[in-house]
Write a protein that holds these residues in place. Sequence first.
Motif, short mmCIF file in Angstrom:
data_model
loop_
_atom_site.label_atom_id
_atom_site.label_comp_id
_atom_site.label_asym_id
_atom_site.label_seq_id
_atom_site.Cartn_x
_atom_site.Cartn_y
_atom_site.Cartn_z
N SER A 13 63.59 123.25 32.83
CA SER A 13 64.27 122.52 31.75
C SER A 13 65.01 121.31 32.32
O SER A 13 65.38 121.28 33.49
N GLU B 114 71.51 118.14 29.93
CA GLU B 114 72.20 117.10 29.15
C GLU B 114 72.87 116.09 30.07
O GLU B 114 72.89 114.90 29.81
N ASN C 252 63.59 115.66 27.12
CA ASN C 252 63.68 115.38 25.68
C ASN C 252 63.27 113.95 25.33
O ASN C 252 63.11 113.64 24.15
N GLN D 10 69.46 117.59 22.88
CA GLN D 10 68.40 118.58 22.63
C GLN D 10 68.30 118.87 21.14
O GLN D 10 69.28 119.16 20.47
N ASP E 261 59.50 117.29 20.62
CA ASP E 261 58.71 118.49 20.91
C ASP E 261 57.32 118.39 20.30
O ASP E 261 56.31 118.66 20.98
N TYR F 171 63.88 127.00 24.26
CA TYR F 171 63.68 125.84 23.38
C TYR F 171 62.46 125.02 23.80
O TYR F 171 61.75 124.48 22.95
N TYR F 172 62.21 124.93 25.09
CA TYR F 172 61.16 124.04 25.59
C TYR F 172 59.76 124.62 25.47
O TYR F 172 58.77 123.95 25.80
#
Length: 242
Positions: free
Chosen positions: A7, A10, A110, A128, A138, A165-166
């Motif tokens: 990942s 931020e 992102n 994100q 995405d 999430y990814y």
Amino acid sequence: MLKILFSPSEGKKSGSDEKPKELFGALDARKEILDTYNNIVLSGDEEKIKQLFGFKKFSECQPYINDLYNSPLMAAIQRYQGVAYDYLQYASLTPNAQTFLKSNTLIFSNLYGPILGGDIIANYKVKQGNSVGDISPDKFYKERFSYQLDLYLTGHDVLDLRAGYYDKFYKLSKPYTTLKFLKNGKTVSHWAKAYRGIVLREIAKAGVNTLEDYMKLEIENLQIHEIIEQKLKREIVYNIVE
């Protein structure tokens, strides 16, 4: 060879130590989303910029208001800073371990989508889950990169250390291994980030080339609790013992 999916974070370091070079999968495939991002950042529209970056105050946006195409560049594995990257401690690794990370880590950005750890990127900010203009990162990258990632990962072992999430960016179509961390019998979240960084560090230090070699790797404070096999996915569940 072992490929590790990872990942982003931020937080990012500012500055530069690299010259431009081609990204994984080529820059052209990203042009639409990068252009859209750049247009918003340079538009002067404070509300749009705050929304894109996920900030409440415009003053917080200032470090990221730069022309993406004329910004200082840094390798992705060095650019990101956050819990996982703090525990990875990239700067303290040997040159061989650093080269391993740059070549074998795939980070799901992102903004830039899937990039190698050694791919150089600008300092950017996309919260994100946020869209870039009308583009959902995405969906954008899943459509454009899934086939290429399938080809790239063919013949390699895959360890998926991404946050859940990814998965939206790319769904693996071949056997892969994931990790889960328990403390006192409960799944951890914050410490999962830390241990993903620790695991990646130990893999790089040992130059682990296969999942078979990974299974032989002893990692401090981690004990295998169980291994769950489900279709393409093998999940190694660790107990954190400190």
